[in-house]
Design an enzyme around this catalytic site. Sequence first.
Site, PDB file in Angstrom:
ATOM      1  N   GLU A  31       0.798  -1.229   0.000  1.00 33.43           N
ATOM      2  CA  GLU A  31       0.000   0.000   0.000  1.00 33.43           C
ATOM      3  C   GLU A  31       0.827   1.275   0.000  1.00 33.43           C
ATOM      4  O   GLU A  31       0.633   2.173   0.819  1.00 33.43           O
ATOM      5  CB  GLU A  31      -0.973  -0.010   1.193  1.00 33.43           C
ATOM      6  CG  GLU A  31      -2.140   0.940   0.994  1.00 33.43           C
ATOM      7  CD  GLU A  31      -3.217   0.810   2.066  1.00 33.43           C
ATOM      8  OE1 GLU A  31      -3.720  -0.304   2.283  1.00 33.43           O
ATOM      9  OE2 GLU A  31      -3.541   1.836   2.655  1.00 33.43           O
ATOM     10  N   HIS A  71     -14.545   4.520   8.770  1.00 25.02           N
ATOM     11  CA  HIS A  71     -13.908   4.274  10.072  1.00 25.02           C
ATOM     12  C   HIS A  71     -14.379   5.306  11.094  1.00 25.02           C
ATOM     13  O   HIS A  71     -14.562   4.983  12.278  1.00 25.02           O
ATOM     14  CB  HIS A  71     -12.377   4.316   9.938  1.00 25.02           C
ATOM     15  CG  HIS A  71     -11.809   3.094   9.274  1.00 25.02           C
ATOM     16  ND1 HIS A  71     -10.639   3.094   8.559  1.00 25.02           N
ATOM     17  CD2 HIS A  71     -12.280   1.824   9.213  1.00 25.02           C
ATOM     18  CE1 HIS A  71     -10.408   1.875   8.084  1.00 25.02           C
ATOM     19  NE2 HIS A  71     -11.387   1.099   8.462  1.00 25.02           N
ATOM     20  N   ARG A  81      -2.936   0.427  -4.007  1.00 23.47           N
ATOM     21  CA  ARG A  81      -3.728  -0.365  -3.044  1.00 23.47           C
ATOM     22  C   ARG A  81      -4.601   0.524  -2.161  1.00 23.47           C
ATOM     23  O   ARG A  81      -5.649   0.107  -1.678  1.00 23.47           O
ATOM     24  CB  ARG A  81      -2.813  -1.260  -2.190  1.00 23.47           C
ATOM     25  CG  ARG A  81      -3.597  -2.159  -1.272  1.00 23.47           C
ATOM     26  CD  ARG A  81      -2.800  -3.301  -0.701  1.00 23.47           C
ATOM     27  NE  ARG A  81      -3.661  -4.103   0.160  1.00 23.47           N
ATOM     28  CZ  ARG A  81      -3.339  -5.271   0.653  1.00 23.47           C
ATOM     29  NH1 ARG A  81      -2.167  -5.808   0.388  1.00 23.47           N
ATOM     30  NH2 ARG A  81      -4.178  -5.937   1.419  1.00 23.47           N
TER      31      ARG A  81
END
Length: 362
Positions: free
Chosen positions: A238, A253, A242
């Site tokens: 990442e 979140h 990604r």
Amino acid sequence: MNHLFHTVRIDLGSRSYPIYIGAGLLAQPATFDAILPNGPLVIVTNQTVAPLYLGPLQGALGHRSCTVCVLPDGERYKTQATLGQVYDALAAAKMSRDGAVIALGGGVIGDIAGFAAATWARGIDVLQVPTTLLAQVDSSVGGKTAVNHPAGKNLIGAFHQPVAVMADLSTLSTLPERELKAGLAEVIKYGLIHDAPFLEWLEESLPLLLVRDPDALAYAVRRSCEIKAEIVSLDEREVGPRALLNFGHTFGHAIEAAAGYGTWLHGEAVATGMLLAAQMSAKLGFISTHEVDRLRDLLTRAGLPIEAPRMGIARALELMALDKKVLAGRVRLVLLKKIGSAMVSADYDPAVLHAVLQQAVG
Ligand code: NAD
Ligand code: GLY
């Protein structure tokens, strides 16, 4: 393996592995035989999944003896204390580098068992056997493993690729409806960020997916894994593309944390988060408001939530600032360039983010 099974490969050099997808994989001992090393085996599962699928998995392992570690069920147990239970089971099994952990369950089990495998003896094999839709299309693939810390979700973790993923579609028959819908949010995500025709297919096939039509589920899981495999193969850790897989996750979140972990399912929070990210993309002129309406309609039809809790802008920004994509103090957001294509950006007008949050959570 017959024609009813599909194999998607993740290409990561020496860490490459197959994702086997099909109904009835747990009744295919030869596939397990070919993958597992000869040393000790420890199956990690939970109290809900064990009564359903531990027997079939042990059947697939045939003559091999294995230690079973049954954990309590739930995100609230994705902790260092629970991880300690897995280490105890590994110690009891005299686990060595020629052995393997088998993760049987949803994303919580996959993440805990994967992290235990990443850290035991500096890294042993893990086989992922995902049994939720979310785990089959997302969490079992790509090697992210973790447990939570009171300071935040998944903060204690490692990249540790499995030796294979065995996604037995038959296990989805027992999945609670709410969990199925939460998994669909991640499937919709793949269409939005990477594959406009797949999104159209999802819009048409949603009624079939909601009644768990085997062919529709098989295609949804396969196409999702193909897209994730393509992206992870380009960027395992990442540092680049990604991050696009986190579309909707920064807002999501914040929703999960504001509501109290476990109140919203991860996929539900991602659904509402994707809508906010799409609204932001529209306000910045990348997509049309009609396309935002199209997404809202799809999420609603999928039975997913579309309204965030009224946590207030300050709290939302505070929670979003905990995101792992924050760089030099700036929250980087995944935005849609158009339907089927996304980008990561820190270069947006903060007033636009404020306007979106004011409407959604203010
Ligand atoms: P989960 O693991 O909590 O499973 C959901 C519920 O379904 C649980 O109660 C579980 O016991 C039950 N269950 C599992 N399989 C079942 C079956 N076949 N039949 C009946 N019940 C079944 O939740 P999840 O949505 O699978 O995963 C969420 C977790 O995954 C979160 O902790 C999230 O952080 C993590 N995650 C990780 C990644 C990654 O890349 N590693 C990606 C996305 C999410
Ligand atoms: N779920 C996001 C990732 O695996 O990168």
